[in-house]
Design an enzyme around this catalytic site. Sequence first.
Site, PDB file in Angstrom:
ATOM      1  N   HIS A  70      29.704  13.513-114.175  1.00 57.03           N
ATOM      2  CA  HIS A  70      30.514  13.805-115.361  1.00 57.03           C
ATOM      3  C   HIS A  70      31.966  14.092-114.984  1.00 57.03           C
ATOM      4  O   HIS A  70      32.889  13.745-115.722  1.00 57.03           O
ATOM      5  CB  HIS A  70      29.957  15.019-116.106  1.00 57.03           C
ATOM      6  CG  HIS A  70      28.677  14.767-116.826  1.00 57.03           C
ATOM      7  ND1 HIS A  70      28.573  13.896-117.890  1.00 57.03           N
ATOM      8  CD2 HIS A  70      27.436  15.296-116.654  1.00 57.03           C
ATOM      9  CE1 HIS A  70      27.332  13.904-118.344  1.00 57.03           C
ATOM     10  NE2 HIS A  70      26.618  14.737-117.609  1.00 57.03           N
TER      11      HIS A  70
ATOM     12  N   SER B 236      23.048  24.435-120.183  1.00 56.80           N
ATOM     13  CA  SER B 236      23.929  23.266-120.273  1.00 56.80           C
ATOM     14  C   SER B 236      25.338  23.623-120.719  1.00 56.80           C
ATOM     15  O   SER B 236      26.300  22.940-120.359  1.00 56.80           O
ATOM     16  CB  SER B 236      23.354  22.245-121.254  1.00 56.80           C
ATOM     17  OG  SER B 236      21.998  22.012-121.033  1.00 56.80           O
TER      18      SER B 236
ATOM     19  N   HIS C 222      19.105  25.954-113.897  1.00 60.73           N
ATOM     20  CA  HIS C 222      20.242  25.027-113.837  1.00 60.73           C
ATOM     21  C   HIS C 222      21.396  25.717-114.549  1.00 60.73           C
ATOM     22  O   HIS C 222      21.392  25.851-115.770  1.00 60.73           O
ATOM     23  CB  HIS C 222      19.887  23.708-114.524  1.00 60.73           C
ATOM     24  CG  HIS C 222      21.008  22.715-114.574  1.00 60.73           C
ATOM     25  ND1 HIS C 222      21.149  21.710-113.631  1.00 60.73           N
ATOM     26  CD2 HIS C 222      22.040  22.558-115.442  1.00 60.73           C
ATOM     27  CE1 HIS C 222      22.214  20.981-113.934  1.00 60.73           C
ATOM     28  NE2 HIS C 222      22.773  21.475-115.030  1.00 60.73           N
TER      29      HIS C 222
END
Length: 345
Positions: free
Chosen positions: A24, A174, A203
């Site tokens: 990204h 996220s 994460h």
Amino acid sequence: MSINGNAAASKLYISDVTLRDGSHAIRHQYSVPQVRQIALALDEARVDSIEVAHGDGLQGSSFNYGFGAHTDVEWIEAVADVVKHAKIATLLLPGIGTVHDLQAAYNAGARIVRVATHCTEADVSRQHIELARKLDMDTVGFLMMSHMSSPQALAEQAKLMESYGATCCYVVDSGGAMNMNDVRDRVLALREVLQPETAIGIHAHHNLSLGVANSIVAVEAGAIRVDASLAGMGAGAGNAPLEVFIAAAERMGWQHGTDLYRLMDAADDIVRPLQDRPVRVDRETLALGYAGVYSSFLRHAEAAGHKYGLKTVDILVELGKRRMVGGQEDMIVDVALDLAQQTTT
């Protein structure tokens, strides 16, 4: 120091995401030689797995998410050519990638798949998880935007993924929007309902500068798999920087099995120079975490802001108000057009 009540002898599983989430940060433009160089450095540093794919997972290369410089299979094959220790992982978002894409990734060398859904939509992962188990892949359920669900509701979704065959379930921040209490509560909720043999992963994103802290808290609460990336290379302000997390884990007395100094060298000598936009906490990436917005919206929102003469922060905050989630990148332009119209009326 103990890990979820167990002796610190429990070795952490270090999952690198530089070659997937990190994509990204450079708009999915990794060259094959760059991928090989990064993978080799990670393998020599003895990470457990290396995730490889377009930033939005298998078949993410598209008008909506941004076209990749190469196909997922080309990137995976490039990594398979050089790694000797680490397992190759990939990411699949049902609705973007299909079971056919998963089979192709397996044929190219992927042996781990993280099947990613929005945190309330685990039911769409069933066929992909079931195929992964048939292929004897290490099969992971990946609940994105976990901050948008309560700990108990998130645990119910993880339980669904486990019932389909996932042997590990992730709390996925996220938006880089969670604090340490948020992470702890969610990991503990998962641990309470999942089978003891089902692993838990974390994460983190660094939009509030909490990526490493949140990862540490997750491990203390029972997570054993930790995602991180070299120099934090990832969407928004990046992921938990791998070399920083490993240094902190070392200070905590935790076993991680990696070479800290090799990771430090790879981060500064190989990865950081690739960043065309610094991966850091700044006005725009802080807005992601503050507003709870999907981290990969950053570059799209910056492009829309430039095109329509708007502040990127204003676009991101409005996206947060509308509770947009991963997969709704097309709505960034809609929001920008709405804001542009408001400024002219």
